[in-house]
Scaffold this motif. Sequence first.
Motif, PDB file in Angstrom:
ATOM      1  N   CYS A  70       0.904  -1.166   0.049  1.00 11.52           N
ATOM      2  CA  CYS A  70       0.159  -0.069  -0.157  1.00 11.52           C
ATOM      3  C   CYS A  70       0.967   1.151  -0.012  1.00 11.52           C
ATOM      4  CB  CYS A  70      -0.730   0.150   1.030  1.00 11.52           C
ATOM      5  SG  CYS A  70      -1.779  -1.594   1.453  1.00 11.52           S
ATOM      6  N   ILE A  71       0.493   2.305  -0.817  1.00 14.39           N
ATOM      7  CA  ILE A  71       1.262   3.409  -0.979  1.00 14.39           C
ATOM      8  C   ILE A  71       1.479   4.198   0.286  1.00 14.39           C
ATOM      9  CG2 ILE A  71      -0.391   5.078  -1.471  1.00 14.39           C
ATOM     10  CD1 ILE A  71       2.683   4.735  -3.393  1.00 14.39           C
ATOM     11  N   TYR A  72       0.689   3.783   1.397  1.00 15.09           N
ATOM     12  CA  TYR A  72       0.825   4.845   2.677  1.00 15.09           C
ATOM     13  C   TYR A  72       1.336   4.095   3.670  1.00 15.09           C
ATOM     14  CZ  TYR A  72      -3.537   2.046   2.725  1.00 15.09           C
ATOM     15  OH  TYR A  72      -4.670   1.136   2.849  1.00 15.09           O
ATOM     16  N   TYR A 164     -10.542  -1.556   1.761  1.00 10.90           N
ATOM     17  CA  TYR A 164     -11.162  -0.856   0.588  1.00 10.90           C
ATOM     18  C   TYR A 164     -12.320  -1.418   0.484  1.00 10.90           C
ATOM     19  CZ  TYR A 164      -6.361   0.233  -0.127  1.00 10.90           C
ATOM     20  OH  TYR A 164      -4.913   0.659   0.092  1.00 10.90           O
ATOM     21  N   ARG A 172      -5.912   2.578  -6.541  1.00 10.88           N
ATOM     22  CA  ARG A 172      -5.125   4.073  -6.445  1.00 10.88           C
ATOM     23  C   ARG A 172      -3.829   3.515  -5.680  1.00 10.88           C
ATOM     24  NH1 ARG A 172      -4.133   9.002  -7.480  1.00 10.88           N
ATOM     25  NH2 ARG A 172      -4.032  10.616  -6.030  1.00 10.88           N
ATOM     26  N   TYR A 173      -4.360   2.976  -4.283  1.00  6.48           N
ATOM     27  CA  TYR A 173      -3.367   2.902  -3.147  1.00  6.48           C
ATOM     28  C   TYR A 173      -2.544   1.475  -2.991  1.00  6.48           C
ATOM     29  CZ  TYR A 173      -5.996   7.056  -1.593  1.00  6.48           C
ATOM     30  OH  TYR A 173      -6.831   8.375  -1.617  1.00  6.48           O
ATOM     31  N   SER A 174      -3.303   0.610  -3.645  1.00  4.73           N
ATOM     32  CA  SER A 174      -2.767  -0.775  -3.606  1.00  4.73           C
ATOM     33  C   SER A 174      -2.584  -1.550  -4.786  1.00  4.73           C
ATOM     34  CB  SER A 174      -3.593  -1.476  -2.357  1.00  4.73           C
ATOM     35  OG  SER A 174      -3.538  -1.124  -1.379  1.00  4.73           O
ATOM     36  N   LEU A 275       4.486   9.921  -0.937  1.00  4.01           N
ATOM     37  CA  LEU A 275       3.066  10.359  -0.860  1.00  4.01           C
ATOM     38  C   LEU A 275       2.878  11.633  -1.611  1.00  4.01           C
ATOM     39  CD1 LEU A 275       1.891   9.900   2.619  1.00  4.01           C
ATOM     40  CD2 LEU A 275       1.142   8.555   0.848  1.00  4.01           C
ATOM     41  N   PHE A 278       0.047  11.749  -3.984  1.00 11.16           N
ATOM     42  CA  PHE A 278      -1.076  11.410  -3.329  1.00 11.16           C
ATOM     43  C   PHE A 278      -1.400  12.395  -2.139  1.00 11.16           C
ATOM     44  CE2 PHE A 278       0.835   7.523  -5.014  1.00 11.16           C
ATOM     45  CZ  PHE A 278      -0.223   6.919  -5.603  1.00 11.16           C
ATOM     46  N   LEU A 281      -3.661  11.892   1.063  1.00 15.98           N
ATOM     47  CA  LEU A 281      -3.111  11.066   2.243  1.00 15.98           C
ATOM     48  C   LEU A 281      -2.092  11.805   3.026  1.00 15.98           C
ATOM     49  CD1 LEU A 281      -2.694   7.542   0.344  1.00 15.98           C
ATOM     50  CD2 LEU A 281      -4.778   8.264   1.808  1.00 15.98           C
TER      51      LEU A 281
END
Length: 326
Positions: A70-72, A164, A172-174, A275, A278, A281
Amino acid sequence: MDETKFLSYYHCCALCHRRCGVDRTKKTGYCGMPDKLFAARAALHPWEEPCISGEHGSGTVFFSGCSLRCIYCQNYDIALGSSGREIDPLRLAEIFLELQEKGAANINLVTPTHYIPSILIALKHAKDTGFSLPVVYNTGNNETLDTLKMLEGFVDVYLPDFKYWSQELAARYSNAPDYAAYAMENIAEMFRQVGKAMFSAPQENRPATDSKELESENCLMPHGIIMTRGIIVRHLVLPGAISDAKKIIRYLYQTYGSNIYLSILNQYTPIAKNLGAFPELNRAITQAEYDEVVDYAIELGVENAFIQEGETAKESFIPDFSLEGI
């Protein structure tokens, strides 16, 4: 146990829904890891849900690499595999026994998906030499059903994320647009394996009891209660993603009622290094956002849910991956 059969799963890896098909004995898979075990920390961890941490802490083993990425991610260094030391299944079995000796409430396998064959070998060796704690499987929830079925009889408590609901956010995030469909299938399989939540309080020598006897507002359970069997589904509320949170909570409650527990987390911390693309976030969630999600759960009738109070979105919830215990 046929250890050779278990290790053969690494030769054309399909343990997670990426199904990358890589021969991990020769190169790394999507998870970023080879067939060898790498772990970054093994220690008593006090920051899980109270019925997982117990009095002395959950015996957490943080594995390196991740199939979701995950991006975050708040454990970014180990998710990328940049932290960790190579160990073999026999050393992992020793770690389980060492954590048991230190008074761990359980063994908590954190991000274990891509190492399941080796972990099962380690658990078998540990049980053959005196290991007796509940096993907690702490996952981002990206396993295939076939992979989860391998865990039956080895895992006592499932601790999956449900990250999600919308395909857009998952993509978008994963980079996992079908995440919600997989997550629902997986939780159904987990529930088939372990069923309704069961608890015990070892220090009082209480027998295991079912969840109805322990229901209380916001899961303020009596001190020392330990989950010995069952499921806690975690949802980390993301900034601006209130609609997803509500849909996930509604689905879980309508499907499982009080037979599983929810954990609604406000601890999102914007510390990931990438980030920049993004901006939505790049902040913690607001108290108003979190209160809206919790109030929605209460309005639905949810009783078995853990919530967080106060300022939990800070780095104290992120362990120091210094190879402790490895």
